[in-house]
Enzyme design. Structure first.
Site, PDB file in Angstrom:
ATOM      1  CG  HIS A  50     -27.798 -47.245  46.000  1.00 50.18           C
ATOM      2  ND1 HIS A  50     -26.498 -47.080  46.408  1.00 50.18           N
ATOM      3  CD2 HIS A  50     -27.739 -47.952  44.847  1.00 50.18           C
ATOM      4  CE1 HIS A  50     -25.685 -47.666  45.533  1.00 50.18           C
ATOM      5  NE2 HIS A  50     -26.417 -48.192  44.574  1.00 50.18           N
ATOM      6  CG  ASP A  83     -22.594 -44.519  45.776  1.00 49.45           C
ATOM      7  OD1 ASP A  83     -21.999 -44.655  44.689  1.00 49.45           O
ATOM      8  OD2 ASP A  83     -23.184 -45.459  46.342  1.00 49.45           O
TER       9      ASP A  83
END
Length: 168
Positions: A50, A83
């Site tokens: 990520h 997230d």
């Protein structure tokens, strides 16, 4: 202009990438609020993937529990991408926190945000009924949390095979 967008979908459906794209369409810089706690090598690898996807236009706040505090502290810094809600829920449940109170408080805090908030979550109730009580409790809790946040959101997007499908 404040706006809340919930992006949901299954595992590896493209939720995070869709959310990142939307955030940077809203402003040239954005804040990534990461709820993951790195507890093993596999999670460390996921976090690194990520991070490698995001460029200099992102700043990161790691906050596994106090999501409302992280939103308050970052308001005014541009769009915030959370997230993800299901990892936040996991942290709350495993830490013995009152996830219901926290989820309701989050749904009440979202409309008060000055800058946009994008929240990524997993759609976990589409599969088989889990065999153990903790997994069933988590599935049910995630479903309720997602409903509360969807109700408080201006938009809801379902990620399917990397494509965004506007639901609300």
């Amino acid at each position: 202009m404040s706006k809340t967008i919930l992006i949901t979908g299954g595992a590896r459906s493209g939720k995070s990438g869709i959310a990142e794209t939307i955030a940077l369409r809203l402003a040239p810089r954005a804040v990534y609020i990461a709820t993951a706690e790195v507890r093993d090598a596999e999670m460390a690898s996921r976090v690194a993937q990520h991070q490698s996807r995001r460029g200099q236009e992102w700043s990161t706040i790691a906050e596994p529990i106090d999501l409302i505090g992280a939103l308050a502290a970052s308001d005014g810094q541009g769009p915030r991408l959370v997230d993800c809600l299901t990892l936040w829920l996991t942290n709350l449940m495993l830490g013995g926190h009152d996830w219901r109170a926290a989820g309701r408080a989050l749904s009440e805090a979202l409309p008060r945000q000055g800058d946009p908030v994008l929240l990524v979550t997993n759609e976990v109730g589409s599969g088989i009924v889990p065999e153990n009580a903790l997994a069933r409790e988590f599935r049910d809790a995630a479903g309720l949390l997602n409903q509360w946040i969807a109700a408080a959101s201006d938009e809801v997007i379902l990620a399917v095979s990397g494509l965004p499908l506007k639901v609300k």
